[in-house]
Design a protein around this motif. Sequence first.
Motif, mmCIF file in Angstrom:
data_model
loop_
_atom_site.group_PDB
_atom_site.id
_atom_site.type_symbol
_atom_site.label_atom_id
_atom_site.label_comp_id
_atom_site.label_asym_id
_atom_site.label_seq_id
_atom_site.Cartn_x
_atom_site.Cartn_y
_atom_site.Cartn_z
ATOM 1 N N THR A 1 0.845 -1.191 0.000
ATOM 2 C CA THR A 1 0.000 0.000 0.000
ATOM 3 C C THR A 1 0.884 1.246 0.000
ATOM 4 N N GLY A 2 0.257 2.396 -0.121
ATOM 5 C CA GLY A 2 0.979 3.667 -0.095
ATOM 6 C C GLY A 2 1.706 3.873 1.219
ATOM 7 N N ASN A 3 1.069 3.436 2.298
ATOM 8 C CA ASN A 3 1.701 3.561 3.619
ATOM 9 C C ASN A 3 2.957 2.712 3.724
ATOM 10 N N ASP A 4 2.908 1.478 3.179
ATOM 11 C CA ASP A 4 4.067 0.594 3.214
ATOM 12 C C ASP A 4 5.237 1.200 2.449
ATOM 13 N N ARG A 5 4.966 1.776 1.278
ATOM 14 C CA ARG A 5 6.031 2.407 0.483
ATOM 15 C C ARG A 5 6.606 3.604 1.210
ATOM 16 N N GLN A 6 5.735 4.393 1.840
ATOM 17 C CA GLN A 6 6.202 5.570 2.579
ATOM 18 C C GLN A 6 7.062 5.152 3.769
ATOM 19 N N ASN A 7 6.650 4.114 4.492
ATOM 20 C CA ASN A 7 7.442 3.619 5.622
ATOM 21 C C ASN A 7 8.799 3.112 5.159
ATOM 22 N N ASN A 8 8.826 2.406 4.009
ATOM 23 C CA ASN A 8 10.090 1.916 3.472
ATOM 24 C C ASN A 8 11.010 3.071 3.095
ATOM 25 N N LEU A 9 10.465 4.129 2.495
ATOM 26 C CA LEU A 9 11.281 5.294 2.145
ATOM 27 C C LEU A 9 11.832 5.964 3.392
ATOM 28 N N THR A 10 11.011 6.081 4.408
ATOM 29 C CA THR A 10 11.452 6.685 5.667
ATOM 30 C C THR A 10 12.551 5.847 6.294
ATOM 31 N N GLU A 11 12.371 4.529 6.319
ATOM 32 C CA GLU A 11 13.380 3.641 6.884
ATOM 33 C C GLU A 11 14.682 3.721 6.095
ATOM 34 N N GLN A 12 14.604 3.773 4.767
ATOM 35 C CA GLN A 12 15.806 3.883 3.946
ATOM 36 C C GLN A 12 16.539 5.194 4.216
ATOM 37 N N LEU A 13 15.795 6.274 4.333
ATOM 38 C CA LEU A 13 16.404 7.563 4.632
ATOM 39 C C LEU A 13 17.075 7.534 5.999
ATOM 40 N N PHE A 14 16.384 6.994 6.994
ATOM 41 C CA PHE A 14 16.945 6.946 8.341
ATOM 42 C C PHE A 14 18.176 6.049 8.417
ATOM 43 N N ARG A 15 18.225 4.984 7.626
ATOM 44 C CA ARG A 15 19.387 4.092 7.635
ATOM 45 C C ARG A 15 20.630 4.784 7.085
ATOM 46 N N LYS A 16 20.450 5.749 6.181
ATOM 47 C CA LYS A 16 21.579 6.443 5.575
ATOM 48 C C LYS A 16 22.134 7.553 6.453
ATOM 49 N N LEU A 17 21.382 7.960 7.458
ATOM 50 C CA LEU A 17 21.801 9.045 8.333
ATOM 51 C C LEU A 17 22.480 8.501 9.583
ATOM 52 N N PRO A 18 23.383 9.289 10.171
ATOM 53 C CA PRO A 18 23.979 8.857 11.448
ATOM 54 C C PRO A 18 22.898 8.694 12.521
ATOM 55 N N PRO A 19 23.027 7.681 13.376
ATOM 56 C CA PRO A 19 21.998 7.419 14.390
ATOM 57 C C PRO A 19 21.678 8.623 15.281
ATOM 58 N N SER A 20 22.677 9.411 15.657
ATOM 59 C CA SER A 20 22.415 10.576 16.503
ATOM 60 C C SER A 20 21.592 11.620 15.764
ATOM 61 N N LEU A 21 21.797 11.763 14.462
ATOM 62 C CA LEU A 21 21.004 12.702 13.672
ATOM 63 C C LEU A 21 19.566 12.222 13.564
ATOM 64 N N VAL A 22 19.380 10.923 13.402
ATOM 65 C CA VAL A 22 18.031 10.352 13.360
ATOM 66 C C VAL A 22 17.329 10.609 14.697
ATOM 67 N N GLN A 23 18.052 10.400 15.798
ATOM 68 C CA GLN A 23 17.472 10.687 17.112
ATOM 69 C C GLN A 23 17.086 12.154 17.227
ATOM 70 N N PHE A 24 17.958 13.046 16.765
ATOM 71 C CA PHE A 24 17.680 14.480 16.850
ATOM 72 C C PHE A 24 16.454 14.847 16.015
ATOM 73 N N LEU A 25 16.326 14.258 14.824
ATOM 74 C CA LEU A 25 15.155 14.522 13.977
ATOM 75 C C LEU A 25 13.874 14.020 14.648
ATOM 76 N N LYS A 26 13.915 12.831 15.218
ATOM 77 C CA LYS A 26 12.748 12.300 15.925
ATOM 78 C C LYS A 26 12.419 13.172 17.135
ATOM 79 N N PHE A 27 13.451 13.625 17.843
ATOM 80 C CA PHE A 27 13.271 14.519 18.985
ATOM 81 C C PHE A 27 12.584 15.805 18.525
#
Length: 151
Positions: free
Chosen positions: A3-29
Amino acid sequence: MKTGNDRQNNLTEQLFRKLPPSLVQFLKFGIVGGINTILSYGITNACYYGFHLHEQICNLLSFLITVLISYLLNSRFVFRQREGERQPWYKALAKVYASYALTELVLMGILLFVQERLLGIPHYIATFLNLCITVPLNFLLNKFWAYRKKP
């Protein structure tokens, strides 16, 4: 079939995997902070206009509620810890309240006084400038103090 949601979640996960973990935490914060900013605005105005409470009471209620929500969201989505790494919830919650009290009440109050009264900076500019200081400071206080269990 995805579904559209599954594709969006996959894109978000791919983007987050490419970023440093601390930056991902800061974005979520930051996302949690954005949610809390909207909630704070709503709570403050509902208390003031709906219940006709004093503005400082409205601010206090908003602070107490949104810091609790911040703790709940950040402990679940931003600063997740394994069972053995967690400190008791009440200690983490007290530290979260203390860090936000320090930055949002004390530091922000001092900065606004200096910027607005002494330097003549308009409130809407001063509050934006202060976010550039208090958001990263809150992130660091939460990451390295509030949610960290001493080894």
